[in-house]
Write an enzyme that holds these catalytic residues in place. Structure first.
Site, PDB file in Angstrom:
ATOM      1  N   LYS A 151       0.643  -1.258   0.078  1.00  0.00           N
ATOM      2  CA  LYS A 151       0.259   0.005  -0.058  1.00  0.00           C
ATOM      3  C   LYS A 151       0.833   1.344   0.174  1.00  0.00           C
ATOM      4  CE  LYS A 151      -3.528  -0.276  -0.227  1.00  0.00           C
ATOM      5  NZ  LYS A 151      -4.391  -0.458  -1.725  1.00  0.00           N
ATOM      6  N   HIS A 168       6.626  -7.471  -2.577  1.00  0.00           N
ATOM      7  CA  HIS A 168       6.481  -6.626  -1.348  1.00  0.00           C
ATOM      8  C   HIS A 168       7.622  -7.024  -0.389  1.00  0.00           C
ATOM      9  CE1 HIS A 168       3.194  -4.553  -2.472  1.00  0.00           C
ATOM     10  NE2 HIS A 168       2.255  -5.703  -2.122  1.00  0.00           N
ATOM     11  N   SER A 226      -3.855   3.369   4.924  1.00  0.00           N
ATOM     12  CA  SER A 226      -4.077   2.543   3.589  1.00  0.00           C
ATOM     13  C   SER A 226      -3.951   0.906   3.745  1.00  0.00           C
ATOM     14  CB  SER A 226      -3.132   2.947   2.529  1.00  0.00           C
ATOM     15  OG  SER A 226      -3.555   2.375   1.281  1.00  0.00           O
ATOM     16  N   LYS A 238      -8.468   6.373  -1.355  1.00  0.00           N
ATOM     17  CA  LYS A 238      -8.424   8.111  -1.558  1.00  0.00           C
ATOM     18  C   LYS A 238      -7.188   8.303  -2.351  1.00  0.00           C
ATOM     19  CE  LYS A 238     -10.886   9.632   2.488  1.00  0.00           C
ATOM     20  NZ  LYS A 238     -10.706  10.263   3.568  1.00  0.00           N
TER      21      LYS A 238
END
Length: 307
Positions: free
Chosen positions: A59, A120, A150, A270
């Site tokens: 994220k 990741h 997030s 967002k």
């Protein structure tokens, strides 16, 4: 591929396989159990010299930089970059397999060079072949507070990650490095410390928001590409949050709700800098800031929490 069905069709076939997996450490880093259980296949992955690795803490702008790279490599051709869902275009190295869906390693073994690969993994867990082959690596870092917010909402909607629990407890888990892929602090510092030695292009989410054209040009130059101004501007528009949120090949609406439940929270929620102010209480912010100062002592990574 394990099946001739489309990626989306394959996902729908494996509902019984997916669950909120527990975490299991690999060299002290907590990973989802299916990843840890198949770790040897990841660790022994053979990189090619012309592979490009995109690395992020979860994220931190992963899908954003993936789409930027794909568009740069395809001369801003939006249609070509909608050829398949993003996990198929840029496979996720360590992700596990199911009866019908190949693992990231299996998918990559069938992907022709040059390959773009997502991970990741913290730097110390990246398969050694990437360093031996001197592969290019792009890393994107996001400020800790926004990254935490997030990740919290992502873990609410991602039905394969452990239950996030309440917000207050999630902050503690983040600070202790008890989330999937481990400590944010270790992650961002690991790549930062090695960026010059290993030729890593280290980007910041906040800079990408503040001046997307500048950062797209940086990526383009790093990749040895040259695009005219009109194509660069097109890429700026195609990788805006608004455009990507409505892009069905990038917004993860192709995942069924038993994997990503968009009714709980959209994958692209967002995309802002400073949203942490809507989540942290004054007390939580003070506690976090004190812990952050201790963890980042001696580090010169220039993070911004507002722009």
């Amino acid at each position: 591929m394990k099946s001739q069905k489309s990626y989306t069709e394959q996902l729908k076939d494996v509902k019984e396989v997916f669950q909120r997996f527990t975490l299991k450490p690999v060299e002290g880093v907590p990973l989802m159990k299916p990843i840890a259980d198949n770790w040897e296949k990841v660790a022994s992955f053979r990189a090619h010299p012309n592979d490009l690795l995109i690395a992020t803490y979860p994220k931190a702008g992963t899908t954003w930089i993936q789409e930027m790279v794909d568009l740069i490599l395809n001369n801003g051709d939006a249609e070509k970059c909608q050829r398949a869902p993003i996990p198929e275009r840029i496979p996720f190295l360590e992700i596990f397999s199911s009866p019908t869906i190949p693992s990231g390693v299996e998918l990559l073994e069938q992907t022709p060079s040059p390959r773009v690969i997502k991970t990741h993994l913290p730097l110390q867990l990246v398969p050694q072949s990437f360093w031996e082959q001197r592969c290019k690596v792009i890393y994107v870092a996001r400020n800790a507070k926004d990254n935490l917010v997030s990740y919290f909402h992502f873990d609410r909607m991602n039905q394969t990650q452990p239950e996030p629990g309440p917000w207050s407890g999630y902050i503690t888990k983040f600070m202790k490095g008890e989330l999937s892929w481990g400590s944010w602090y270790d992650h961002v510092k690991g790549y930062w410390q090695e960026r010059e030695k290993r030729g890593i292009l280290y980007l910041f989410y906040e800079e990408m928001k503040q001046n997307p054209r500048q950062e797209i040009v940086r990526v383009m130059n790093y990749l040895g590409q040259s695009l005219p101004d009109d194509i660069i501007e097109k890429i700026v528009e195609l990788t805006s949050f608004k455009s990507m949120k409505s892009n069905p090949m990038a917004n993860y609406t192709f995942f069924p709700d038993f994997i990503f439940d968009h009714k709980v929270s959209p994958f692209m929620r967002k995309g802002e800098v400073g949203d942490w102010k809507n989540h942290f209480s004054e007390e939580e912010s003070a506690i976090f800031d004190a812990h952050y100062a201790e963890q980042m002592k001696g580090s010169d990574i220039p993070f911004k929490t507002v722009i």
